[in-house]
Design a protein around this motif. Structure first.
Motif, PDB file in Angstrom:
ATOM      1  N   ARG A 193      -1.795   2.005   6.708  1.00 11.83           N
ATOM      2  CA  ARG A 193      -0.667   2.187   5.807  1.00 11.83           C
ATOM      3  C   ARG A 193      -0.965   3.344   4.872  1.00 11.83           C
ATOM      4  NH1 ARG A 193       2.326  -1.586   1.245  1.00 11.83           N
ATOM      5  NH2 ARG A 193       0.444  -1.091   0.033  1.00 11.83           N
ATOM      6  N   SER A 224       0.125   5.794   1.682  1.00 10.72           N
ATOM      7  CA  SER A 224       0.863   5.736   0.420  1.00 10.72           C
ATOM      8  C   SER A 224       1.023   7.143  -0.129  1.00 10.72           C
ATOM      9  CB  SER A 224       0.110   4.876  -0.610  1.00 10.72           C
ATOM     10  OG  SER A 224      -0.055   3.556  -0.157  1.00 10.72           O
ATOM     11  N   TYR A 232       5.708   4.692   1.195  1.00 15.68           N
ATOM     12  CA  TYR A 232       4.742   4.129   2.143  1.00 15.68           C
ATOM     13  C   TYR A 232       5.115   4.501   3.576  1.00 15.68           C
ATOM     14  CZ  TYR A 232       3.629   1.165  -1.874  1.00 15.68           C
ATOM     15  OH  TYR A 232       3.273   0.704  -3.120  1.00 15.68           O
TER      16      TYR A 232
END
Length: 124
Positions: free
Chosen positions: A19, A21, A80
């Motif tokens: 993930r 950011s 994100y």
């Protein structure tokens, strides 16, 4: 002026997840469209995904559709990119970008500010 700082990149095996950011600061708001682009060695920067201002939708590049999910937390001014089922061809530097407009856009030229990028490497 807007500052964008990406994080979350790294080395992952094929089939794994990461993930990313992107923390935004400065003159930006939830009305601004934001996007992820990526650039692999020797290749042009390509569109990955974009999210518009509130109510203005989401777009994905064909190569990531169904595997990646873009989202934003407006309270945290953070974008994100959830990346699942990663493939070796996803290896690239991933860049966050923001534009003054609220509609999604797929062209690099539509975006006004860019982050410094975060490296994603997928091993096969």
């Amino acid at each position: 002026q807007v500052q964008l700082v990406e994080s979350g990149g790294g080395l992952v095996q094929a089939g794994g997840s990461l993930r990313l950011s992107c923390a935004a600061s400065g003159r930006t708001s939830s009305n601004n469209a934001m996007a992820w682009f990526r650039q692999a060695p020797g290749k042009e920067r390509e569109f990955v995904s974009a999210i518009g201002g509130i109510g203005y939708g989401i777009a994905y590049g064909d190569s990531v559709k169904g595997r990646f999910t873009i989202s934003r937390d407006n309270a945290k001014n953070t974008l994100y990119l959830q990346m699942n089922s990663l493939k070796s061809e996803d290896t690239a530097v991933y860049y966050c970008a923001v534009r003054a407009g609220f509609r999604v856009a797929r062209s690099m030229s539509e975006y006004d500010y860019w982050g410094q990028g975060t490296q994603v490497t997928v091993s096969s």
